[in-house]
Scaffold this motif. Structure first.
Motif, PDB file in Angstrom:
ATOM      1  N   TRP A  96       0.797  -1.225   0.000  1.00 39.82           N
ATOM      2  CA  TRP A  96       0.000   0.000   0.000  1.00 39.82           C
ATOM      3  C   TRP A  96       0.831   1.275   0.000  1.00 39.82           C
ATOM      4  CZ3 TRP A  96      -4.059  -2.015  -1.754  1.00 39.82           C
ATOM      5  CH2 TRP A  96      -4.493  -3.270  -1.293  1.00 39.82           C
ATOM      6  N   GLU A  97       2.106   1.172  -0.326  1.00 41.03           N
ATOM      7  CA  GLU A  97       2.934   2.360  -0.534  1.00 41.03           C
ATOM      8  C   GLU A  97       3.117   2.571  -2.040  1.00 41.03           C
ATOM      9  OE1 GLU A  97       3.481   4.283   1.828  1.00 41.03           O
ATOM     10  OE2 GLU A  97       3.393   3.034   3.634  1.00 41.03           O
ATOM     11  N   PHE A  98       3.177   3.843  -2.463  1.00 41.81           N
ATOM     12  CA  PHE A  98       3.160   4.186  -3.881  1.00 41.81           C
ATOM     13  C   PHE A  98       4.533   4.106  -4.547  1.00 41.81           C
ATOM     14  CE2 PHE A  98      -0.635   6.433  -2.352  1.00 41.81           C
ATOM     15  CZ  PHE A  98      -1.561   6.087  -3.328  1.00 41.81           C
ATOM     16  N   PHE A  99       4.534   3.516  -5.737  1.00 36.82           N
ATOM     17  CA  PHE A  99       5.661   3.568  -6.657  1.00 36.82           C
ATOM     18  C   PHE A  99       5.091   4.092  -7.977  1.00 36.82           C
ATOM     19  CE2 PHE A  99       7.026   0.806  -3.343  1.00 36.82           C
ATOM     20  CZ  PHE A  99       8.404   0.963  -3.255  1.00 36.82           C
ATOM     21  N   ASP A 100       5.366   5.373  -8.246  1.00 41.53           N
ATOM     22  CA  ASP A 100       4.699   6.085  -9.331  1.00 41.53           C
ATOM     23  C   ASP A 100       5.451   5.976 -10.652  1.00 41.53           C
ATOM     24  OD1 ASP A 100       4.155   8.742  -6.962  1.00 41.53           O
ATOM     25  OD2 ASP A 100       2.838   7.062  -7.426  1.00 41.53           O
ATOM     26  N   ASN A 101       4.720   6.290 -11.743  1.00 33.61           N
ATOM     27  CA  ASN A 101       5.312   6.435 -13.072  1.00 33.61           C
ATOM     28  C   ASN A 101       6.211   5.244 -13.428  1.00 33.61           C
ATOM     29  OD1 ASN A 101       4.169   9.107 -13.422  1.00 33.61           O
ATOM     30  ND2 ASN A 101       5.701   9.816 -11.967  1.00 33.61           N
ATOM     31  N   GLN A 102       5.663   4.072 -13.247  1.00 33.02           N
ATOM     32  CA  GLN A 102       6.451   2.865 -13.465  1.00 33.02           C
ATOM     33  C   GLN A 102       6.515   2.476 -14.952  1.00 33.02           C
ATOM     34  OE1 GLN A 102       8.150   0.794 -10.856  1.00 33.02           O
ATOM     35  NE2 GLN A 102       7.967   2.923 -10.183  1.00 33.02           N
ATOM     36  N   ARG A 112       6.720   8.238  -2.710  1.00 27.72           N
ATOM     37  CA  ARG A 112       6.230   9.184  -1.711  1.00 27.72           C
ATOM     38  C   ARG A 112       5.609   8.371  -0.591  1.00 27.72           C
ATOM     39  NH1 ARG A 112       0.655   9.898  -3.771  1.00 27.72           N
ATOM     40  NH2 ARG A 112       0.576   8.723  -5.715  1.00 27.72           N
ATOM     41  N   GLY A 113       5.345   9.014   0.512  1.00 23.20           N
ATOM     42  CA  GLY A 113       4.761   8.309   1.638  1.00 23.20           C
ATOM     43  C   GLY A 113       5.803   7.734   2.573  1.00 23.20           C
ATOM     44  N   ALA A 114       5.361   6.862   3.442  1.00 23.20           N
ATOM     45  CA  ALA A 114       6.229   6.323   4.490  1.00 23.20           C
ATOM     46  C   ALA A 114       7.207   5.297   3.938  1.00 23.20           C
ATOM     47  CB  ALA A 114       5.367   5.685   5.574  1.00 23.20           C
ATOM     48  N   PRO A 115       8.279   5.022   4.675  1.00 26.01           N
ATOM     49  CA  PRO A 115       9.212   3.965   4.271  1.00 26.01           C
ATOM     50  C   PRO A 115       8.500   2.617   4.192  1.00 26.01           C
ATOM     51  CG  PRO A 115      10.141   5.318   6.023  1.00 26.01           C
ATOM     52  CD  PRO A 115       8.707   5.708   5.901  1.00 26.01           C
ATOM     53  N   LEU A 116       9.033   1.738   3.371  1.00 24.87           N
ATOM     54  CA  LEU A 116       8.413   0.439   3.159  1.00 24.87           C
ATOM     55  C   LEU A 116       8.638  -0.472   4.357  1.00 24.87           C
ATOM     56  CD1 LEU A 116       6.874  -0.953   0.838  1.00 24.87           C
ATOM     57  CD2 LEU A 116       9.050  -1.976   0.145  1.00 24.87           C
ATOM     58  N   CYS A 117       7.628  -1.290   4.678  1.00 22.62           N
ATOM     59  CA  CYS A 117       7.771  -2.309   5.713  1.00 22.62           C
ATOM     60  C   CYS A 117       7.097  -3.584   5.216  1.00 22.62           C
ATOM     61  CB  CYS A 117       7.177  -1.851   7.041  1.00 22.62           C
ATOM     62  SG  CYS A 117       5.404  -1.524   7.002  1.00 22.62           S
ATOM     63  N   THR A 118       7.208  -4.669   5.975  1.00 29.86           N
ATOM     64  CA  THR A 118       6.638  -5.936   5.542  1.00 29.86           C
ATOM     65  C   THR A 118       5.116  -5.913   5.637  1.00 29.86           C
ATOM     66  OG1 THR A 118       6.656  -6.957   7.735  1.00 29.86           O
ATOM     67  CG2 THR A 118       8.684  -7.132   6.418  1.00 29.86           C
ATOM     68  N   PHE A 119       4.496  -6.897   5.005  1.00 32.43           N
ATOM     69  CA  PHE A 119       3.044  -6.964   5.008  1.00 32.43           C
ATOM     70  C   PHE A 119       2.502  -7.168   6.418  1.00 32.43           C
ATOM     71  CE2 PHE A 119      -0.965  -9.432   4.417  1.00 32.43           C
ATOM     72  CZ  PHE A 119      -1.712  -8.406   3.852  1.00 32.43           C
ATOM     73  N   LYS A 120       3.168  -7.976   7.225  1.00 35.65           N
ATOM     74  CA  LYS A 120       2.725  -8.181   8.604  1.00 35.65           C
ATOM     75  C   LYS A 120       2.779  -6.875   9.386  1.00 35.65           C
ATOM     76  CE  LYS A 120       3.954 -13.089   9.154  1.00 35.65           C
ATOM     77  NZ  LYS A 120       4.786 -14.044   9.930  1.00 35.65           N
ATOM     78  N   ASP A 121       3.853  -6.111   9.202  1.00 38.94           N
ATOM     79  CA  ASP A 121       3.952  -4.819   9.884  1.00 38.94           C
ATOM     80  C   ASP A 121       2.869  -3.861   9.405  1.00 38.94           C
ATOM     81  OD1 ASP A 121       6.127  -5.622  11.393  1.00 38.94           O
ATOM     82  OD2 ASP A 121       7.603  -4.879   9.953  1.00 38.94           O
ATOM     83  N   GLY A 129      10.765   8.234  10.228  1.00 33.61           N
ATOM     84  CA  GLY A 129      10.433   9.124   9.127  1.00 33.61           C
ATOM     85  C   GLY A 129       9.041   8.943   8.580  1.00 33.61           C
ATOM     86  N   ALA A 130       8.236   8.067   9.194  1.00 28.11           N
ATOM     87  CA  ALA A 130       6.905   7.809   8.647  1.00 28.11           C
ATOM     88  C   ALA A 130       6.025   9.046   8.710  1.00 28.11           C
ATOM     89  CB  ALA A 130       6.243   6.656   9.398  1.00 28.11           C
ATOM     90  N   VAL A 131       6.102   9.774   9.836  1.00 28.93           N
ATOM     91  CA  VAL A 131       5.268  10.953   9.993  1.00 28.93           C
ATOM     92  C   VAL A 131       5.757  12.089   9.108  1.00 28.93           C
ATOM     93  CG1 VAL A 131       4.451  12.680  11.629  1.00 28.93           C
ATOM     94  CG2 VAL A 131       4.666  10.296  12.336  1.00 28.93           C
TER      95      VAL A 131
END
Length: 288
Positions: A158-164, A186-195, A209-211
């Motif tokens: 659910w984190e964005f990777f744009d203009n792919q 953009r948005g928060a750093p990536l984490c695992t699906f469980k997190d 850095g999420a906030v």
């Protein structure tokens, strides 16, 4: 036919009872579950975040997790299963650490989303909803995520990777499988699906850095929000394709008439509600 708790319905196949969580896991989940339930005046309203909670434990909503939710909320397992199988964000079987979703709705599709999805299926050797053998990546096509001005868009947990592109998407999944850090556009750093599931359950996002994460929707998506806040912006002049407007045309964009080819999205238009000299009275009923 009489159905016992261990008897299936339909084919009449016996079902083993759902295994229980180990005592330490159960105690931890109960503490978290009570915290979630306390947020709601009606405990049943806590079902959705509770499902995210149990998904954060095993990576998908297991029969054990469904039974836990039912016991915590005094519901039947059938009531819990009906909700867990309705929403696509709840996984019904084991899935990868990274849920890679390719938007294949209209704009993303025509901008390359369909090509990206087909290429990733071949590259990863999985179909829609399939998970790589190493358990790292689950691939799926997803519905619109309201990021059309960055099409085509790929989302990872659910984190964005744009203009792919096909090439960038292949590189992205290769890095995920190799454990190479990747940064969302953009948005928060990536984490695992469980997190991610635990965050969706309503617990604090502890990623550094999420906030303060930078980036947002593009200008086209934010016009309505800015107008709603009372912000104004200079009218944007839209010229027919192929006509003047470039720096070498001898006439700068700023110097053109603001009434020429105005986009209807650039500024509020005069209506009967905003023009006191032309009020709109009540519509007279026929025969009055």
């Amino acid at each position: 036919m009489t159905t016992t708790p261990s008897q299936g319905v339909g084919l009449g196949m016996p079902q083993l009872p759902a295994p229980a969580y180990p005592d330490d896991v159960r105690a931890r989940l109960e503490a978290d579950g009570r915290e979630i339930i306390a947020r709601y005046p009606d405990s049943r309203s806590a079902l959705l975040p509770l499902l995210h909670l149990v998904q954060s434990e095993e990576g998908h909503v297991t029969r054990t997790g469904q039974r836990f939710c039912a016991e915590m909320l005094d519901l039947t397992t059938a009531e819990v299963a009906a909700v867990a199988t309705f929403y696509s964000m709840y996984r019904r079987g084991p899935s990868g650490d990274y849920q890679v979703g390719v938007c294949t709705n209209t704009l993303c599709a025509v901008m390359g989303g369909d090509a990206i999805f087909e290429a990733l299926q071949d590259h990863l050797g999985v179909g829609n909803g399939g998970t790589t053998e190493d358990g790292k990546v689950t691939l799926e096509h997803i519905e619109c995520n309201a990021a059309c001005d960055f099409a085509p868009v790929v989302m990872v947990n659910w984190e964005f990777f744009d203009n792919q592109t096909v090439a960038s998407a292949k590189s992205l999944v290769d890095d995920l499988r190799a454990g190479t850090p990747v940064d969302p556009t953009r948005g928060a750093p990536l984490c695992t699906f469980k997190d991610t599931a635990r965050i969706l359950a309503g617990f604090p996002d502890e990623r550094e850095g999420a906030v303060e994460a930078s980036g947002s929707a593009g200008p086209a998506s934010l016009i309505g929000l800015r107008l709603a806040k009372g912000e104004t912006q200079a009218p944007r002049v839209v010229h027919p394709r192929g006509e003047g407007g470039g720096e070498g045309s001898g006439e700068s964009r700023q110097s053109r008439s603001s009434a020429e080819h105005l986009s209807s999205h650039d500024a509020p238009q005069d209506t009967s509600a905003s023009d006191p000299s032309n009020p709109a009275g009540p519509v007279a009923e026929e025969g009055e």
